[in-house]
Design an enzyme around this catalytic site. Structure first.
Site, PDB file in Angstrom:
ATOM      1  N   ASP A 182       0.846  -1.201   0.000  1.00 46.38           N
ATOM      2  CA  ASP A 182       0.000   0.000   0.000  1.00 46.38           C
ATOM      3  C   ASP A 182       0.877   1.246   0.000  1.00 46.38           C
ATOM      4  OD1 ASP A 182      -2.249  -1.603   0.218  1.00 46.38           O
ATOM      5  OD2 ASP A 182      -2.704  -1.055   2.293  1.00 46.38           O
ATOM      6  N   ARG A 221      -1.573  -0.805  -8.359  1.00 51.45           N
ATOM      7  CA  ARG A 221      -2.923  -0.366  -7.985  1.00 51.45           C
ATOM      8  C   ARG A 221      -2.958   1.147  -8.109  1.00 51.45           C
ATOM      9  NH1 ARG A 221      -3.877  -0.885  -1.976  1.00 51.45           N
ATOM     10  NH2 ARG A 221      -4.399  -3.056  -2.340  1.00 51.45           N
TER      11      ARG A 221
HETATM   12  C1  LIG Z   1      -8.876  -1.266  -2.921  1.00 54.96           C
HETATM   13  C2  LIG Z   1      -8.429   0.077  -2.480  1.00 54.96           C
HETATM   14  C3  LIG Z   1      -7.160   0.253  -1.989  1.00 54.96           C
HETATM   15  C4  LIG Z   1      -6.723   1.518  -1.598  1.00 54.96           C
HETATM   16  N1  LIG Z   1      -5.423   1.672  -1.216  1.00 54.96           N
HETATM   17  C5  LIG Z   1      -4.968   2.914  -0.940  1.00 54.96           C
HETATM   18  C6  LIG Z   1      -3.597   3.151  -0.673  1.00 54.96           C
HETATM   19  O1  LIG Z   1      -2.758   2.235  -0.692  1.00 54.96           O
HETATM   20  N2  LIG Z   1      -3.212   4.429  -0.395  1.00 54.96           N
HETATM   21  C7  LIG Z   1      -4.101   5.485  -0.388  1.00 54.96           C
HETATM   22  O2  LIG Z   1      -3.693   6.626  -0.159  1.00 54.96           O
HETATM   23  N3  LIG Z   1      -5.402   5.263  -0.635  1.00 54.96           N
HETATM   24  C8  LIG Z   1      -5.861   4.023  -0.905  1.00 54.96           C
HETATM   25  N4  LIG Z   1      -7.185   3.832  -1.182  1.00 54.96           N
HETATM   26  C9  LIG Z   1      -8.162   4.913  -0.890  1.00 54.96           C
HETATM   27  C10 LIG Z   1      -8.364   5.815  -2.070  1.00 54.96           C
HETATM   28  O3  LIG Z   1      -7.212   6.578  -2.269  1.00 54.96           O
HETATM   29  C11 LIG Z   1      -9.554   6.759  -1.854  1.00 54.96           C
HETATM   30  O4  LIG Z   1      -9.377   7.508  -0.718  1.00 54.96           O
HETATM   31  C12 LIG Z   1     -10.883   6.065  -1.721  1.00 54.96           C
HETATM   32  O5  LIG Z   1     -10.959   4.959  -2.548  1.00 54.96           O
HETATM   33  C13 LIG Z   1     -12.004   7.027  -2.119  1.00 54.96           C
HETATM   34  O6  LIG Z   1     -11.820   7.463  -3.451  1.00 54.96           O
HETATM   35  P1  LIG Z   1     -12.797   7.055  -4.641  1.00 54.96           P
HETATM   36  O7  LIG Z   1     -11.981   6.872  -5.875  1.00 54.96           O
HETATM   37  O8  LIG Z   1     -13.618   5.905  -4.260  1.00 54.96           O
HETATM   38  O9  LIG Z   1     -13.629   8.380  -4.897  1.00 54.96           O
HETATM   39  P2  LIG Z   1     -14.584   9.223  -3.934  1.00 54.96           P
HETATM   40  O10 LIG Z   1     -14.989  10.386  -4.770  1.00 54.96           O
HETATM   41  O11 LIG Z   1     -13.954   9.487  -2.628  1.00 54.96           O
HETATM   42  O12 LIG Z   1     -15.799   8.256  -3.694  1.00 54.96           O
HETATM   43  C14 LIG Z   1     -16.724   7.942  -4.711  1.00 54.96           C
HETATM   44  C15 LIG Z   1     -18.031   7.553  -4.034  1.00 54.96           C
HETATM   45  O13 LIG Z   1     -17.820   6.359  -3.263  1.00 54.96           O
HETATM   46  C16 LIG Z   1     -18.508   6.435  -2.027  1.00 54.96           C
HETATM   47  N5  LIG Z   1     -17.546   6.351  -0.923  1.00 54.96           N
HETATM   48  C17 LIG Z   1     -16.220   6.605  -0.983  1.00 54.96           C
HETATM   49  N6  LIG Z   1     -15.640   6.362   0.211  1.00 54.96           N
HETATM   50  C18 LIG Z   1     -16.628   5.975   1.036  1.00 54.96           C
HETATM   51  C19 LIG Z   1     -16.669   5.565   2.405  1.00 54.96           C
HETATM   52  N7  LIG Z   1     -15.587   5.524   3.160  1.00 54.96           N
HETATM   53  N8  LIG Z   1     -17.859   5.188   2.925  1.00 54.96           N
HETATM   54  C20 LIG Z   1     -18.987   5.211   2.181  1.00 54.96           C
HETATM   55  N9  LIG Z   1     -19.006   5.590   0.874  1.00 54.96           N
HETATM   56  C21 LIG Z   1     -17.843   5.963   0.310  1.00 54.96           C
HETATM   57  C22 LIG Z   1     -19.290   7.727  -2.024  1.00 54.96           C
HETATM   58  O14 LIG Z   1     -20.568   7.456  -2.549  1.00 54.96           O
HETATM   59  C23 LIG Z   1     -18.522   8.595  -3.016  1.00 54.96           C
HETATM   60  O15 LIG Z   1     -19.338   9.553  -3.609  1.00 54.96           O
HETATM   61  C24 LIG Z   1      -7.617   2.605  -1.631  1.00 54.96           C
HETATM   62  C25 LIG Z   1      -8.908   2.430  -2.141  1.00 54.96           C
HETATM   63  C26 LIG Z   1      -9.313   1.209  -2.574  1.00 54.96           C
HETATM   64  C27 LIG Z   1     -10.666   1.080  -3.169  1.00 54.96           C
END
Ligand SMILES: Cc1cc2nc3c(=O)[nH]c(=O)nc-3n(C[C@H](O)[C@H](O)[C@H](O)COP(=O)(O)OP(=O)(O)OC[C@H]3O[C@@H](n4cnc5c(N)ncnc54)[C@H](O)[C@@H]3O)c2cc1C
Length: 300
Positions: free
Chosen positions: A125, A176
């Site tokens: 990560d 990723r």
């Molecule tokens: C498999 C995976 C691994 C990841 N690994 C890392 C990593 O190694 N380092 C890092 O910095 N980040 C990591 N992330 C987190 C990522 O960077 C984002 O912060 C997170 O995925 C939210 O971004 P989004 O693209 O979903 O967009 P967003 O615009 O944040 O979310 C899109 C929609 O998803 C829904 N949503 C998002 N988050 C939530 C929540 N917590 N609860 C409920 N609904 C929600 C909402 O409806 C929102 O409108 C990871 C995410 C995933 C999916």
């Protein structure tokens, strides 16, 4: 987020841990390895893959870092024993990155070797910007040492990411891509929703054109649609990419992506150190403030 929601989320750390735990558990399999085993079994039955994370980060002592590496090895053994369709995700600060880089490398090496002996894979990560270069350097050391069963994460909000991706393309890395979750200064990170999305799409294109295996990690409908356009090209096969989502987030979207015929992996965290991870999830969830308020008002 509206100001009341903002206030609730920013004061959540003042609530008793037991209270916060009720909300945290929607993002976490449970505190025990058996909880992860059970949940991953259920996801596999729904044709979803998993990546298991033993919760924890930023350990302060070598002893704690060694405990983390033993816990990661135990997860890999469990996956193999129970024939789960899952791999492992780790955070390097949990393995001593901030104590001593060579110690961290040796500590993770045990995990990499165990994974390789089981034919499994370890995703490193990406944490906050204070450790981006060190994390990439350790990833490169493992690749140079012949470990092809490992991958890295790129954050689309980081301005440096295009340069990092160029290097990762040369290495044919497994990457990723996510938006990024830590709070970073504007000097090094994009802040606007649209510029982060634009960068995400550009980086995804670079990775796919560069023939890297990509984990497309997002719950953003806009990005999923853009990703569909990119992967719907003749030369892209189902093995070149997978979608990835967090446990507890947008199960509706998860089901749709699987129904559309794509491979989907769910990030499944478990363990006793659930606090920091769940706090980050709360900050991205506009609904969490509503749940908390309701619970405070109704006493349930
Ligand atoms: C498999 C995976 C691994 C990841 N690994 C890392 C990593 O190694 N380092 C890092 O910095 N980040 C990591 N992330 C987190 C990522 O960077 C984002 O912060 C997170 O995925 C939210 O971004 P989004 O693209 O979903 O967009 P967003 O615009 O944040 O979310 C899109 C929609 O998803 C829904 N949503 C998002 N988050 C939530 C929540 N917590 N609860 C409920 N609904 C929600 C909402 O409806 C929102 O409108 C990871 C995410 C995933 C999916």
């Amino acid at each position: 987020m509206n100001p009341l929601n903002n206030l609730i989320v920013s004061t959540l750390h003042l609530f008793p841990k037991g209270f916060v735990k009720r909300f945290a558990m929607r993002y976490i399999a449970g505190e025990q390895i058996e909880d992860a085993n059970r949940l991953v079994g259920e996801l596999n039955l729904k044709k979803m893959l998993a990546t298991i994370d033993v919760l924890g980060e930023n350990v302060n002592t070598r002893e704690e870092a060694i405990v983390s590496s033993d816990a990661a090895v135990a997860v890999l053994r469990m996956i193999d024993k129970n024939k789960l369709n899952a791999n492992l995700s780790i955070k390097l600060t949990q393995f001593g990155l901030n104590i001593d880089k060579d110690f961290c490398f040796d500590n993770v090496n045990k995990v990499m070797e165990t994974a390789r002996s089981f034919g499994n894979f370890v995703r490193i990560d990406m944490e906050d910007s204070s450790v981006t270069s060190a994390t990439l350097a350790i990833y490169e050391r493992f690749r140079a040492a012949g470990f092809d069963n490992t991958g890295i994460v790129i954050q689309a909000y980081m301005r440096r990411s295009a340069e990092d991706v160029k290097r990762l393309v040369e290495m044919k890395a497994s990457v990723r891509i996510c938006k990024g979750i830590y709070i970073e200064p504007e000097a090094i990170a994009f802040k606007g929703r649209d510029e982060i999305r634009r960068n995400y799409i550009g980086l995804l294109r670079m990775l796919i054109e560069g023939k890297c295996r990509v984990g497309i990690a997002t719950h953003d409908d806009f990005l999923i649609r853009a990703a569909y356009d990119i992967i719907n090209q003749d030369h892209v096969t189902r093995d070149d990419y997978e979608f990835q989502m967090l446990y507890g987030v947008r199960s509706d979207l998860r089901d749709k992506v699987v129904a559309d015929g794509h491979r989907l992996r769910v990030y499944v965290p478990f363990g006793k150190h659930w606090y920091a991870y769940s706090m980050r999830r709360f900050k991205e969830n506009p609904q969490v403030a509503g749940y908390v308020l309701k619970s405070v008002l109704t006493g349930r």
